[in-house]
Write a protein that holds these residues in place. Sequence first.
Motif, mmCIF file in Angstrom:
data_model
loop_
_atom_site.group_PDB
_atom_site.id
_atom_site.type_symbol
_atom_site.label_atom_id
_atom_site.label_comp_id
_atom_site.label_asym_id
_atom_site.label_seq_id
_atom_site.Cartn_x
_atom_site.Cartn_y
_atom_site.Cartn_z
ATOM 1 N N MET A 296 61.937 10.092 58.096
ATOM 2 C CA MET A 296 61.195 9.830 59.331
ATOM 3 C C MET A 296 60.442 11.082 59.806
ATOM 4 N N ILE A 297 61.021 12.244 59.555
ATOM 5 C CA ILE A 297 60.332 13.501 59.879
ATOM 6 C C ILE A 297 59.076 13.646 59.021
ATOM 7 N N ASN A 298 59.221 13.401 57.727
ATOM 8 C CA ASN A 298 58.096 13.537 56.802
ATOM 9 C C ASN A 298 56.973 12.555 57.129
ATOM 10 N N ALA A 299 57.369 11.399 57.692
ATOM 11 C CA ALA A 299 56.371 10.392 58.061
ATOM 12 C C ALA A 299 55.714 10.694 59.402
ATOM 13 N N GLY A 300 56.116 11.788 60.037
ATOM 14 C CA GLY A 300 55.548 12.168 61.319
ATOM 15 C C GLY A 300 56.070 11.362 62.486
ATOM 16 N N GLN A 301 57.197 10.657 62.282
ATOM 17 C CA GLN A 301 57.738 9.798 63.337
ATOM 18 C C GLN A 301 58.724 10.531 64.241
ATOM 19 N N ILE A 302 59.245 11.651 63.780
ATOM 20 C CA ILE A 302 60.106 12.518 64.597
ATOM 21 C C ILE A 302 59.528 13.926 64.518
ATOM 22 N N LYS A 303 59.293 14.515 65.697
ATOM 23 C CA LYS A 303 58.644 15.820 65.758
ATOM 24 C C LYS A 303 59.519 16.819 66.508
ATOM 25 N N ALA A 304 59.119 18.074 66.456
ATOM 26 C CA ALA A 304 59.836 19.140 67.156
ATOM 27 C C ALA A 304 59.973 18.800 68.637
ATOM 28 N N GLY A 305 61.197 18.979 69.152
ATOM 29 C CA GLY A 305 61.465 18.718 70.559
ATOM 30 C C GLY A 305 61.785 17.281 70.894
ATOM 31 N N ASP A 306 61.686 16.372 69.922
ATOM 32 C CA ASP A 306 61.957 14.954 70.187
ATOM 33 C C ASP A 306 63.436 14.700 70.461
ATOM 34 N N HIS A 307 63.708 13.685 71.280
ATOM 35 C CA HIS A 307 65.069 13.208 71.521
ATOM 36 C C HIS A 307 65.239 11.885 70.787
ATOM 37 N N ILE B 189 58.776 2.437 69.538
ATOM 38 C CA ILE B 189 59.195 3.687 68.910
ATOM 39 C C ILE B 189 59.694 3.409 67.496
ATOM 40 N N PRO B 190 59.620 4.387 66.596
ATOM 41 C CA PRO B 190 60.068 4.184 65.215
ATOM 42 C C PRO B 190 61.588 4.022 65.123
ATOM 43 N N ILE B 191 62.007 3.234 64.123
ATOM 44 C CA ILE B 191 63.426 2.928 63.919
ATOM 45 C C ILE B 191 63.762 3.131 62.446
ATOM 46 N N GLY B 192 64.897 3.761 62.182
ATOM 47 C CA GLY B 192 65.425 3.879 60.826
ATOM 48 C C GLY B 192 66.928 3.778 60.872
ATOM 49 N N GLY B 193 67.574 3.725 59.705
ATOM 50 C CA GLY B 193 69.032 3.643 59.736
ATOM 51 C C GLY B 193 69.668 3.338 58.408
ATOM 52 N N PHE B 194 70.736 2.555 58.475
ATOM 53 C CA PHE B 194 71.603 2.349 57.320
ATOM 54 C C PHE B 194 71.947 0.867 57.112
ATOM 55 N N ASP B 195 72.105 0.515 55.847
ATOM 56 C CA ASP B 195 72.621 -0.782 55.416
ATOM 57 C C ASP B 195 71.568 -1.883 55.502
ATOM 58 N N VAL B 196 71.953 -3.075 55.043
ATOM 59 C CA VAL B 196 70.993 -4.154 54.850
ATOM 60 C C VAL B 196 71.515 -5.460 55.418
ATOM 61 N N THR B 197 70.699 -6.112 56.223
ATOM 62 C CA THR B 197 70.907 -7.506 56.627
ATOM 63 C C THR B 197 69.579 -8.214 56.425
ATOM 64 N N SER B 198 69.572 -9.535 56.515
ATOM 65 C CA SER B 198 68.325 -10.274 56.358
ATOM 66 C C SER B 198 67.332 -9.875 57.443
ATOM 67 N N ASP B 199 67.820 -9.660 58.666
ATOM 68 C CA ASP B 199 66.937 -9.252 59.762
ATOM 69 C C ASP B 199 66.379 -7.849 59.544
ATOM 70 N N ILE B 200 67.197 -6.951 59.002
ATOM 71 C CA ILE B 200 66.713 -5.597 58.720
ATOM 72 C C ILE B 200 65.596 -5.641 57.679
ATOM 73 N N LEU B 201 65.778 -6.420 56.623
ATOM 74 C CA LEU B 201 64.740 -6.541 55.601
ATOM 75 C C LEU B 201 63.456 -7.113 56.194
ATOM 76 N N SER B 202 63.591 -8.133 57.040
ATOM 77 C CA SER B 202 62.410 -8.733 57.674
ATOM 78 C C SER B 202 61.690 -7.719 58.554
ATOM 79 N N SER B 203 62.470 -6.894 59.271
ATOM 80 C CA SER B 203 61.866 -5.899 60.155
ATOM 81 C C SER B 203 61.186 -4.779 59.371
ATOM 82 N N ILE B 204 61.695 -4.474 58.176
ATOM 83 C CA ILE B 204 61.028 -3.495 57.320
ATOM 84 C C ILE B 204 59.701 -4.068 56.822
ATOM 85 N N LYS B 205 59.718 -5.337 56.420
ATOM 86 C CA LYS B 205 58.493 -5.990 55.952
ATOM 87 C C LYS B 205 57.427 -6.007 57.045
#
Length: 346
Positions: free
Chosen positions: A177-188, A270-286
């Motif tokens: 997410m950092i490399n994608a520019g979605q999290i920057k210096a000073g971000d919470h 806001i951008p979202i990332g995380g762990f593991d797989v559900t059908s809803d997670i796959l749909s949200s990635i798509k």
Amino acid sequence: MAKHRNFSIFLGRTPQGAMMGVLCAILIVLLAACSGGSTSTTPGSTSGTLSGGTDISGKTILFEIQSTPSDSFFVPVVNGAKKAAAIAGLKLQVQYASGDDATEVTQVNTAIASNVVGIAVSIPDAGLNKVVCNARASNIAVVAFNIDGATGQGANCVQSFVGQDFVQSGQLIAQHMINAGQIKAGDHVFCPVESPTQVYAVERYTGVKQALAAIGATCEEVGTGNDFGPAKATMVSYLLGHRNTAAIIGLGHTPLDQAPAAIKQVGLNIPIGGFDVTSDILSSIKSGVITATVDQQPYIQGFQSVMELALYLKYAIAPANINTSNGALIDKTNVDKVVSLVPDFR
């Protein structure tokens, strides 16, 4: 609670080494000979099973899960374990501790008394230290899968761990997410997780914080529990009180699954990332709402832990640690491939 399914896929790399080389060579031959789709708990037929070595046909191993039977994450884990047991000609006894250490200890002790030859066990914390050492003292092979919280002598009694490198995986998703520019210096960043004190949560959080600290960003962890409804409510409450939140990294599948609905309810984009797989997670990635997730590859956790026990019992091949998430990142570039593999590995 919203219905969801967890899936296992084969992505990324597995560790190199002599044991893995032998394992892969054996499995290539065996899987070519085996019919697909069987989930029988009885010994496999002589055709397509492990040949030579010590006779383990019909012997029983315990497959001990620390979670509940309703936890869908473990469906592909159990399916993988059943497949490996059928190939090896082993009987598989599946037990669920429903998140209670005392229950898990009792179930493992009962298996020891019934003379099982091996135990594959998910170990949430040090409460299993004594019982896994009791098993090894009884000459029973022990392999941990999914989570290994054994400490001290208990850790020495666990012969290998088949599961995610949690710290490495935390670094992986945060850096992505950092490399994608979605999290920057000073971000919470908001880091919700089901059970903050469990090993997986502690170590994933450690990895995420290490990556964020390198650019001067911060992350706050909040417990959500496993149920979708309460988890979403907790996340909504947090976001309403922390409007400066720049991103979410869900440290488990429950908060990641519910994060898109939570930000929608509070009117954030806001951008979202995380762990593991559900059908809803796959749909949200798509759809692009979730940037990426790190898959634990649960089918592999079940299959490899049982196969390691079989290889040890039959050929004295020492069990080896396997990182099931080494580079197993799912994003828009490969999500369609993941979806296409769902019917094969769930």
